[in-house]
Each structure stands twice: as C-alpha cells, then as structure tokens.
Motif scaffolding. Structure first.
Motif, PDB file in Angstrom:
ATOM      1  N   PRO A   1      42.307  45.427  36.161  1.00  0.00           N
ATOM      2  CA  PRO A   1      42.707  45.575  37.552  1.00  0.00           C
ATOM      3  C   PRO A   1      42.789  44.232  38.289  1.00  0.00           C
ATOM      4  CG  PRO A   1      40.465  46.396  37.223  1.00  0.00           C
ATOM      5  CD  PRO A   1      41.023  46.081  35.882  1.00  0.00           C
ATOM      6  N   LEU A   2      43.701  44.172  39.254  1.00  0.00           N
ATOM      7  CA  LEU A   2      43.927  42.930  39.987  1.00  0.00           C
ATOM      8  C   LEU A   2      43.483  43.043  41.442  1.00  0.00           C
ATOM      9  CD1 LEU A   2      47.568  41.952  38.908  1.00  0.00           C
ATOM     10  CD2 LEU A   2      45.410  41.217  37.874  1.00  0.00           C
ATOM     11  N   ALA A   3      43.137  41.881  41.996  1.00  0.00           N
ATOM     12  CA  ALA A   3      42.944  41.754  43.447  1.00  0.00           C
ATOM     13  C   ALA A   3      44.081  40.891  43.963  1.00  0.00           C
ATOM     14  CB  ALA A   3      41.610  41.094  43.764  1.00  0.00           C
ATOM     15  N   MET A   4      44.662  41.283  45.105  1.00  0.00           N
ATOM     16  CA  MET A   4      45.773  40.519  45.695  1.00  0.00           C
ATOM     17  C   MET A   4      45.500  40.325  47.172  1.00  0.00           C
ATOM     18  SD  MET A   4      49.802  41.633  45.748  1.00  0.00           S
ATOM     19  CE  MET A   4      51.100  40.422  46.030  1.00  0.00           C
ATOM     20  N   SER A   5      45.668  39.097  47.657  1.00  0.00           N
ATOM     21  CA  SER A   5      45.424  38.830  49.073  1.00  0.00           C
ATOM     22  C   SER A   5      46.368  37.746  49.579  1.00  0.00           C
ATOM     23  CB  SER A   5      43.973  38.399  49.288  1.00  0.00           C
ATOM     24  OG  SER A   5      43.692  38.350  50.674  1.00  0.00           O
TER      25      SER A   5
ATOM     26  N   LEU B   1      36.551  40.617  46.342  1.00  0.00           N
ATOM     27  CA  LEU B   1      36.741  41.928  45.717  1.00  0.00           C
ATOM     28  C   LEU B   1      36.051  41.971  44.348  1.00  0.00           C
ATOM     29  CD1 LEU B   1      38.468  44.106  47.181  1.00  0.00           C
ATOM     30  CD2 LEU B   1      40.107  43.895  45.325  1.00  0.00           C
TER      31      LEU B   1
ATOM     32  N   GLY C   1      47.245  35.127  46.690  1.00  0.00           N
ATOM     33  CA  GLY C   1      46.492  34.943  45.457  1.00  0.00           C
ATOM     34  C   GLY C   1      46.337  36.233  44.692  1.00  0.00           C
ATOM     35  N   ILE C   2      46.326  36.114  43.359  1.00  0.00           N
ATOM     36  CA  ILE C   2      45.949  37.268  42.549  1.00  0.00           C
ATOM     37  C   ILE C   2      44.829  36.850  41.597  1.00  0.00           C
ATOM     38  CG2 ILE C   2      48.142  38.522  42.712  1.00  0.00           C
ATOM     39  CD1 ILE C   2      48.951  37.450  40.024  1.00  0.00           C
TER      40      ILE C   2
ATOM     41  N   ILE D   1      47.303  37.440  32.313  1.00  0.00           N
ATOM     42  CA  ILE D   1      46.471  38.013  33.368  1.00  0.00           C
ATOM     43  C   ILE D   1      46.403  39.521  33.156  1.00  0.00           C
ATOM     44  CG2 ILE D   1      48.425  38.104  35.012  1.00  0.00           C
ATOM     45  CD1 ILE D   1      46.278  37.521  37.220  1.00  0.00           C
TER      46      ILE D   1
ATOM     47  N   VAL E   1      33.441  47.886  42.246  1.00  0.00           N
ATOM     48  CA  VAL E   1      34.081  46.839  43.035  1.00  0.00           C
ATOM     49  C   VAL E   1      33.456  46.820  44.438  1.00  0.00           C
ATOM     50  CG1 VAL E   1      36.281  46.118  44.022  1.00  0.00           C
ATOM     51  CG2 VAL E   1      36.222  47.107  41.729  1.00  0.00           C
TER      52      VAL E   1
ATOM     53  N   TYR F   1      45.843  32.895  40.118  1.00  0.00           N
ATOM     54  CA  TYR F   1      47.115  32.276  40.484  1.00  0.00           C
ATOM     55  C   TYR F   1      47.377  32.372  41.982  1.00  0.00           C
ATOM     56  CZ  TYR F   1      47.948  32.444  35.472  1.00  0.00           C
ATOM     57  OH  TYR F   1      47.849  32.271  34.118  1.00  0.00           O
TER      58      TYR F   1
ATOM     59  N   VAL G   1      40.273  36.780  47.627  1.00  0.00           N
ATOM     60  CA  VAL G   1      40.420  37.416  46.309  1.00  0.00           C
ATOM     61  C   VAL G   1      39.042  37.596  45.662  1.00  0.00           C
ATOM     62  CG1 VAL G   1      41.310  37.083  43.957  1.00  0.00           C
ATOM     63  CG2 VAL G   1      42.794  36.636  45.926  1.00  0.00           C
TER      64      VAL G   1
END
Lengths: 334, 334
Positions: free
Chosen positions: A48-52, A83, A145-146, A45, A154, A89, A80
């Motif tokens: 940049p990541l999104a996390m929620s 964004l 979730g990521i 993975i 974005v 995951y 997620v």
C-alpha cells in the motif's frame, strides 16, 4: 545563464530545456528524472502507498533555518511519513515569476536537492511554469510525495483511544515565529530559527520501537492546538494537555508574549504529535530522543473519554478549552 | 459561503475546513479524500507505476472547450497514460488569490470533478493555500497523478526506430489558438475550441490493439514540432513529416495565418503522437478512431535513419527543417 529568469524558460522549447538541464538536472540528478518522458517510470515501489501534496508559498523565500526549497521537501516527506510510510519519490513543480534572480533559484534548488538526499527520497518528475511579472510572487513550489506504507495498523487521526499518551517530538512554534520575524524584520527575534526537518527516519524508529502507534500527525498550519482539535473530532475523544509540560523555547515564548501570539497555534515544520497506548509511551519517547530532531521529545497530555475537545491544565491549576484556530494568524507560513 | 475568498481560508483552521468541506469535498467526494489524514492511504495500487506532475496557470480561467479545472485533470491524466499506464489517483493543490470569486472556484472545482469522473481517476489528497491579493493571478492548480503501467515494453521517447510510422490522433493547434483568442478577445476566432480531453481510455485501446507501441507523447507546450524534435533527439533518429497529411482545422489554419502563428508549434491538450512499427499502424489508427477523441487520427510521417532532426515535405514538394521552439509563442497556455 542569464541573471534573471525570462518568460521563454516556460515555453516548453529550447529555453525551457536549458533551464531544466543547467539548474534542475544538475542538482536533482537521477536517471529516472533524466528520461524526460511525460511521466516517470517507477518499477520498484510496492503498495500500500501513502500519497500527499503541498504547495509552498512561504515568504520570505529564505529564512533562518531553511528556505522554501528545504521546506518543500520536508513538508511533503513528513506528511507521507505520518501515515507510517517510507517516503520514496517526489514530484516537483515550480511556478516562477519572470525576472526571478537565477542565483536565488539555484540556491533554492540546491536546498531541495540536499533535503531530498538527507530524507533519502528522489525527485523523479517535474514541471516548470514561468508567469509574467506580477502574476505570482517570485516562486511557488509544489511537491507531491509517494511512499510505501509499512505500519500495521496504519496510524490515523481517527485512532486515538481514551487512556492513550499524547507525545510531541520537541518544542512548539519555532517555524511560525521565525517566518513572521524574518518577514517583518523584527530584530529582537535573533535567537529563533525554523525547525524545518525531515522526520521520516525518526518516524520509522518510533513505529518499530513502540510497535503500536495510534496517531501520527505533524502540527503545521494552525499549530499543536488546531491539529489536536482535528484529532479529537476525528476520534471523538477528549484530549487533556498539561501546560507546563509543553516545550516552548525561551526565545519563542518571549517573542510570542511580546507580539501577542500563542505558540500553541504557530506552525511547526519538524515536529510530530504521536499518540500511543500508555504502556508504549516510554519506547516512543526513547525512539524520538535518539533522533537529532527529537532531543526535546516529551509527554504533553492524555486522551480522555467524553466530548471531542482539547483542554489545557494551566500553569496556575485551572482548566481552559483550547479551541481550533478560526482564521489566519499569519498567511504564507509554508 | 461568502462571495469572495478570504485569506482566512488558507489558515489551516475552521475557515479552511469550511472551504474544504463545502466546496472540495462536495465535488470530489470519495472516502479516501475524506479521511483527512496527512496523506492518503492507497491500498489497491500495484507497481510498476507512472508518476507525473503539472501546475496549471492558464489564463483566462475559462475558455471555449474547457477551463483550468478540466485542463488540470486532462493534462496530468494524459501524461500518466502516455507511459502506457492506467491513471488511478490524483492529488490536487490549489493556490488561490484572496478575493477570488467563490462562484468561479466552485465552477472550476465542478469541472475538475467531472473530468476526473470521465477519466476514471480519484482525487485523493489535496492542499489549499490562499495568498494575499496580487501574490498570484486568481488561481493556480497543481495535479500530480499516479497510474499502473500495463504496457510492455513501456513506450518512451527513446524508442522510435527507423521505418516506424508516425501517427497523430487528430488536428493540431486548437488549444493554443483558442486560449490566445480568448485571452485577447479576438472576435474573428469564433469557430475554435480547446481540444482538452482525457486520452487514457483511447491509449489503453491503442496499446491493446497495436500490441507494440514505441512512443506515446502528447504534444502540449511547443506543439507537434517541438515534441517530435525531442523524440528525434532522444531516439537519435530523423523524422520526416508530410505537410499535407497533418490535420489542421480550417478555422485554426485561417486564424494562424492571420496572426502569423504556426499550428505545428501550438499546444494541444487532447491529442497524442503515437509511433509504431509500420505493420502496426493500421491497428493503432483504428483504435484511435474508435474513440470520440481520435476521429481524425491519421498518419503524418515516418521515422528515418540519419541525423536527429525533423523535416517537413512541404505542400509544394520542397523539404524544410522543422526546428524546436526556441522561446515562447505564448505564455500561460496551460
């Protein structure tokens, strides 16, 4: 397996292991989860990541159109995706009440697994707590979730600009009214079902087709009206809606009018708000309509200059302010 | 703020916003969280990643040495660190019972914020649900953490090898006995306090100093005995412990003997098990002892060939098998 969950299943010992392997591993089966270390190792993975995160406490556990299990996957996958990210995951943490029917737990776990498969995400790490009778109401689920952010720029609630078109991917209020009807046993609400659905594939298509998307949000708690108010405040713009353009299913409209509810404040779990420059509106709508979850996508309004508020051009030609939800229309909707 | 939490605070409307800004934003203050989009955007994190989740349901909410707030940060930070990772970001999801004292919520939130600062992690996304009285017991917290894996090879319960040294970073059982004593009002347990602590900085030092670390695990639910049994099974090795070498504080030993509990099965929240090649044991122990949380680090045993089981060389010279915890010694310990 016994018929009812025992307190022992949360001990961290053999009884926990049995529950985990006989129920969770069987449904969520994947090699990352089965490592059983303190954390999951994710090697493929890239940021940049999104996390929620969301905890799901909906009651009843099972309702027309879904269950707490499918909802727990859809809700987080959608957050997620909003964004401009590809959800990859999920973690999954259960708080279970002693005495919970194992058949119910199995059904809900299977719903989660099916929802994760459809969304293309993997449940890679988890936790199970069992609390004594009366310390929780049957089952609460947290998923976090990521995902990998691919949109550039974005999308954000801060990015609406005057002149932008305001689109929704379908009809409003189905989830909220369904859960309420199902909880209260309202037999006249026979034609409603939750819209709970994974929107990530549709979102990806919108972003590719429309190229420039300013805002993506899902109107869950507080509904369309509250979410648009948040966006108006974040972006410091006005939003003008056409009442006649907002899609609401006939059964939802009738149910709401009978119960004194406003569908614009009811939660949705399979819809998105999409705000794009005027010249991208058609491309975004076409992308939505290509998805099974966006057939009724339509334009509902326009972003305007001026005060950060949401106004509604009514059916009879007047204008009224659409405020933010103040308190609770209905608790435990998600 | 009112004195007690109202159901409205979970509605997603204005009342939710007030709780979030007056309590959570004030303590967790950081620009990523304050964006208030559906997910947090993390631009500076690079894989491989470790991801771990835990829901915390401990009762009582506040106990000697910590609270559900500090525990919710330490537990997840430690799980992420055990994969040889630098914890970076946490999500935080509250399930709150209507009527909860806002002073209690504030105290717990402040504890979370302080614990996150010490560990060097940021709480970047969250969720708040409020459920009616009786639907949960005061407050449950889920945290999910992600971190950057820097260890190579990555420590795992599958990597213990015969001949390895088995180390622990300190005394066993303090957390479990403290929570039990505090819950039951056992006044003779005056000298015990939870060991809840963030271990990530110590773990980083161990990995740098010892270079090759086969296993890192934290012996939480089920205690040292259960966690070592898991490792023995995962790695298909035996583990031989020296009873006299296992550090147990005097007050914990006395409390356990009075209550008929075994400290080797009690939960710890600020300890790690570290399994390293024999020639790295000294370096790992020195690294532990440099940390304020590893002063009592010591070697407790050796990994052996043969059956996947844990044996104890007892004080009086005999040997007995140390099985896995079967059911619950005590629910809601974390």
């Amino acid at each position: 397996m016994e018929d009812c969950l025992l307190l022992d299943a949360g001990s961290g010992g053999r009884a926990s292991q049995r529950l985990i392997s006989q129920c969770f591993f069987r449904h969520f089966a994947n090699p990352l989860l089965e490592r059983m270390d303190d954390a999951a190792l994710l090697t493929d993975i890239h940021g940049p990541l999104a996390m929620s995160t969301d905890s799901y406490t909906v009651t009843p556990l099972i309702f027309p159109g879904g269950s707490i299990g499918s909802l727990a996957v859809h809700g987080t996958v959608n957050d997620v995706a909003m964004l401009g990210a590809r959800p990859r995951y999920l973690s999954c943490a259960f708080i279970l009440e002693e005495g919970l029917s194992l058949e119910t737990l199995e059904r809900i776990t299977a719903d989660m697994a099916a929802a994760a498969r459809e969304a293309g995400v993997h449940i890679v790490t988890g936790d199970t707590k069992v609390v004594p009778r009366g310390a929780c109401d049957k089952i609460f689920i947290n998923t976090t979730g990521i995902g990998e952010v691919f949109a550039n720029p974005v999308p954000s609630g801060h990015s609406a600009r005057p002149g932008d078109a305001v689109l929704v991917s379908g009809a409003m209020g189905d989830h909220g009214l369904t859960v309420m009807g199902s909880r209260e046993g309202l037999s006249f609400l026979t034609d409603v079902a939750s819209d709970s659905a994974p929107l990530n594939h549709m979102i990806e298509d919108i972003l590719q087709s429309a190229e420039e998307v300013h805002v993506l949000r899902d109107p869950t708690r507080g509904g369309l009206a509250t979410t648009l108010n948040e966006i108006a405040e974040q972006s410091q713009v006005g939003i003008l809606l056409e009442e006649t353009a907002i899609p609401v299913h006939e059964a939802v409209r009738n149910g709401c009018s009978f119960l004194g509810l406003d569908p614009l404040y009811l939660a949705n779990e399979g819809k998105c708000i999409c705000i794009v420059p005027e010249d991208k509106a058609e491309a975004a709508l076409e992308a939505m309509r290509r998805s099974p979850y966006g057939k009724e996508a339509t334009r509902v309004g326009t972003v305007t200059e001026g005060k950060a508020q949401v106004s509604l051009q009514t059916r009879i030609g007047g204008r009224r302010l659409l405020g933010m939800l103040e308190g609770a229309q209905l608790p435990r909707i998600c």
